[in-house]
Design an enzyme around this catalytic site. Sequence first.
Site, PDB file in Angstrom:
ATOM      1  N   LYS A  15       0.822  -1.220   0.000  1.00 38.07           N
ATOM      2  CA  LYS A  15       0.000   0.000   0.000  1.00 38.07           C
ATOM      3  C   LYS A  15       0.857   1.272   0.000  1.00 38.07           C
ATOM      4  O   LYS A  15       0.515   2.236  -0.667  1.00 38.07           O
ATOM      5  CB  LYS A  15      -0.919   0.048   1.236  1.00 38.07           C
ATOM      6  CG  LYS A  15      -2.045  -0.961   1.222  1.00 38.07           C
ATOM      7  CD  LYS A  15      -3.106  -0.609   2.254  1.00 38.07           C
ATOM      8  CE  LYS A  15      -2.587  -0.625   3.691  1.00 38.07           C
ATOM      9  NZ  LYS A  15      -2.232  -1.979   4.189  1.00 38.07           N
ATOM     10  N   ARG A  91     -10.675   1.575   9.098  1.00 34.49           N
ATOM     11  CA  ARG A  91     -10.187   0.224   9.378  1.00 34.49           C
ATOM     12  C   ARG A  91     -11.197  -0.581  10.180  1.00 34.49           C
ATOM     13  O   ARG A  91     -11.015  -1.774  10.370  1.00 34.49           O
ATOM     14  CB  ARG A  91      -8.905   0.351  10.178  1.00 34.49           C
ATOM     15  CG  ARG A  91      -7.837  -0.658   9.808  1.00 34.49           C
ATOM     16  CD  ARG A  91      -6.557  -0.113  10.328  1.00 34.49           C
ATOM     17  NE  ARG A  91      -5.387  -0.879  10.244  1.00 34.49           N
ATOM     18  CZ  ARG A  91      -4.264  -0.413   9.691  1.00 34.49           C
ATOM     19  NH1 ARG A  91      -4.246   0.739   9.083  1.00 34.49           N
ATOM     20  NH2 ARG A  91      -3.174  -1.120   9.748  1.00 34.49           N
ATOM     21  N   ARG A 124       6.771 -11.459   3.243  1.00 41.85           N
ATOM     22  CA  ARG A 124       7.338 -10.122   2.990  1.00 41.85           C
ATOM     23  C   ARG A 124       7.639  -9.403   4.294  1.00 41.85           C
ATOM     24  O   ARG A 124       8.672  -8.750   4.438  1.00 41.85           O
ATOM     25  CB  ARG A 124       6.334  -9.262   2.209  1.00 41.85           C
ATOM     26  CG  ARG A 124       6.200  -9.629   0.746  1.00 41.85           C
ATOM     27  CD  ARG A 124       5.253  -8.650   0.076  1.00 41.85           C
ATOM     28  NE  ARG A 124       4.898  -9.066  -1.268  1.00 41.85           N
ATOM     29  CZ  ARG A 124       4.098  -8.364  -2.068  1.00 41.85           C
ATOM     30  NH1 ARG A 124       3.576  -7.227  -1.658  1.00 41.85           N
ATOM     31  NH2 ARG A 124       3.824  -8.790  -3.284  1.00 41.85           N
ATOM     32  N   ARG A 130      11.132  -5.432  10.463  1.00 41.52           N
ATOM     33  CA  ARG A 130      10.952  -4.276  11.350  1.00 41.52           C
ATOM     34  C   ARG A 130      10.723  -4.741  12.783  1.00 41.52           C
ATOM     35  O   ARG A 130      10.240  -5.841  13.009  1.00 41.52           O
ATOM     36  CB  ARG A 130       9.743  -3.461  10.872  1.00 41.52           C
ATOM     37  CG  ARG A 130      10.113  -2.109  10.335  1.00 41.52           C
ATOM     38  CD  ARG A 130       8.995  -1.402   9.638  1.00 41.52           C
ATOM     39  NE  ARG A 130       7.689  -1.524  10.262  1.00 41.52           N
ATOM     40  CZ  ARG A 130       6.586  -1.056   9.695  1.00 41.52           C
ATOM     41  NH1 ARG A 130       6.642  -0.464   8.525  1.00 41.52           N
ATOM     42  NH2 ARG A 130       5.422  -1.185  10.294  1.00 41.52           N
ATOM     43  N   ARG A 141      -2.343  -8.689  13.405  1.00 46.11           N
ATOM     44  CA  ARG A 141      -2.761  -7.675  12.424  1.00 46.11           C
ATOM     45  C   ARG A 141      -3.563  -8.307  11.297  1.00 46.11           C
ATOM     46  O   ARG A 141      -4.568  -7.747  10.854  1.00 46.11           O
ATOM     47  CB  ARG A 141      -1.537  -6.987  11.811  1.00 46.11           C
ATOM     48  CG  ARG A 141      -0.858  -6.042  12.739  1.00 46.11           C
ATOM     49  CD  ARG A 141       0.159  -5.189  11.991  1.00 46.11           C
ATOM     50  NE  ARG A 141       1.151  -4.713  12.928  1.00 46.11           N
ATOM     51  CZ  ARG A 141       2.399  -5.183  12.995  1.00 46.11           C
ATOM     52  NH1 ARG A 141       2.824  -6.098  12.147  1.00 46.11           N
ATOM     53  NH2 ARG A 141       3.218  -4.719  13.888  1.00 46.11           N
TER      54      ARG A 141
HETATM   55  P1  AMP Z   1      -0.264   0.842   8.968  1.00 49.31           P
HETATM   56  O1  AMP Z   1       0.985   1.597   8.669  1.00 49.31           O
HETATM   57  O2  AMP Z   1      -1.488   1.387   8.270  1.00 49.31           O
HETATM   58  O3  AMP Z   1      -0.114  -0.621   8.738  1.00 49.31           O
HETATM   59  O4  AMP Z   1      -0.545   1.029  10.529  1.00 49.31           O
HETATM   60  C1  AMP Z   1       0.379   0.608  11.510  1.00 49.31           C
HETATM   61  C2  AMP Z   1      -0.349   0.428  12.847  1.00 49.31           C
HETATM   62  O5  AMP Z   1      -0.939   1.666  13.255  1.00 49.31           O
HETATM   63  C3  AMP Z   1      -1.509  -0.558  12.811  1.00 49.31           C
HETATM   64  O6  AMP Z   1      -1.071  -1.884  12.994  1.00 49.31           O
HETATM   65  C4  AMP Z   1      -2.367  -0.056  13.971  1.00 49.31           C
HETATM   66  O7  AMP Z   1      -1.827  -0.447  15.203  1.00 49.31           O
HETATM   67  C5  AMP Z   1      -2.210   1.455  13.864  1.00 49.31           C
HETATM   68  N1  AMP Z   1      -3.254   2.071  12.994  1.00 49.31           N
HETATM   69  C6  AMP Z   1      -3.085   2.673  11.789  1.00 49.31           C
HETATM   70  N2  AMP Z   1      -4.251   3.118  11.287  1.00 49.31           N
HETATM   71  C7  AMP Z   1      -5.203   2.783  12.189  1.00 49.31           C
HETATM   72  C8  AMP Z   1      -6.618   2.955  12.234  1.00 49.31           C
HETATM   73  N3  AMP Z   1      -7.295   3.543  11.233  1.00 49.31           N
HETATM   74  N4  AMP Z   1      -7.271   2.468  13.328  1.00 49.31           N
HETATM   75  C9  AMP Z   1      -6.604   1.865  14.344  1.00 49.31           C
HETATM   76  N5  AMP Z   1      -5.283   1.677  14.349  1.00 49.31           N
HETATM   77  C10 AMP Z   1      -4.563   2.125  13.289  1.00 49.31           C
END
Ligand code: AMP
Length: 198
Positions: A15, A91, A124, A130, A141
């Site tokens: 993404k 989300r 991946r 990380r 996740r």
């Molecule tokens: P991402 O970079 O979008 O994969 O987000 C990394 C982490 O941030 C996720 O695993 C969640 O812990 C948190 N996070 C990001 N966006 C959201 C959202 N819209 N709602 C809740 N947690 C979020």
Amino acid sequence: MALHLAIFGRQGAGKGTQSQRIVDAYGVVHVSTGDMLRAAIAAGTQLGLAAQKIMDAGGLVDDNTMIGIVSDRLAESDIVDRGVLLDGFPRTPAQADELVRILGERSIDAAVNLEVSVEEVTARMLERGRDDDTEAAIAKRLGLYESQTRPLLDWFDERGLLRQVDGLGGEDDVFARVKTALDACIAGVEVGEGDNGE
Ligand code: AMP
């Protein structure tokens, strides 16, 4: 009218990379809630301190917090003028409801779901290594994606606002599919099975 776009996909589906290409091609503002949270962590704010543990464990930051951050951001003039690519939001069902409340039924003009299998994204993520990519966090996740985020795709799909895109392959190839899908979606055209990477 400024375009409202969204990108969905499992963590590790690409993404971030495709978002950058979309932003360059369509001139919209990238709103990545993950990036916003990581910036808060780096800055040591209260939000960052609260979010870090949740993120490391692969959980979701609470809806009220996320809705507050995103609704403030959507009201800023750059997004009002240029439109937005939402990446990582909505989300959960509560976040999707709120997005519709703020922006109305046509909250999103077009969305893509980058489809990459669980096996492939797991490989991946383990490869990129990380700190927050432990096997337990990754599994959590992916589970939350299926239970919380995937059901939202139906809402967009039923309104003709979502296209499925095969996320496997080189960046350029995937972006060509993404662009075809978004353009068709914006134009309200149904894409045949052969054209959307399936
Ligand atoms: P991402 O970079 O979008 O994969 O987000 C990394 C982490 O941030 C996720 O695993 C969640 O812990 C948190 N996070 C990001 N966006 C959201 C959202 N819209 N709602 C809740 N947690 C979020």
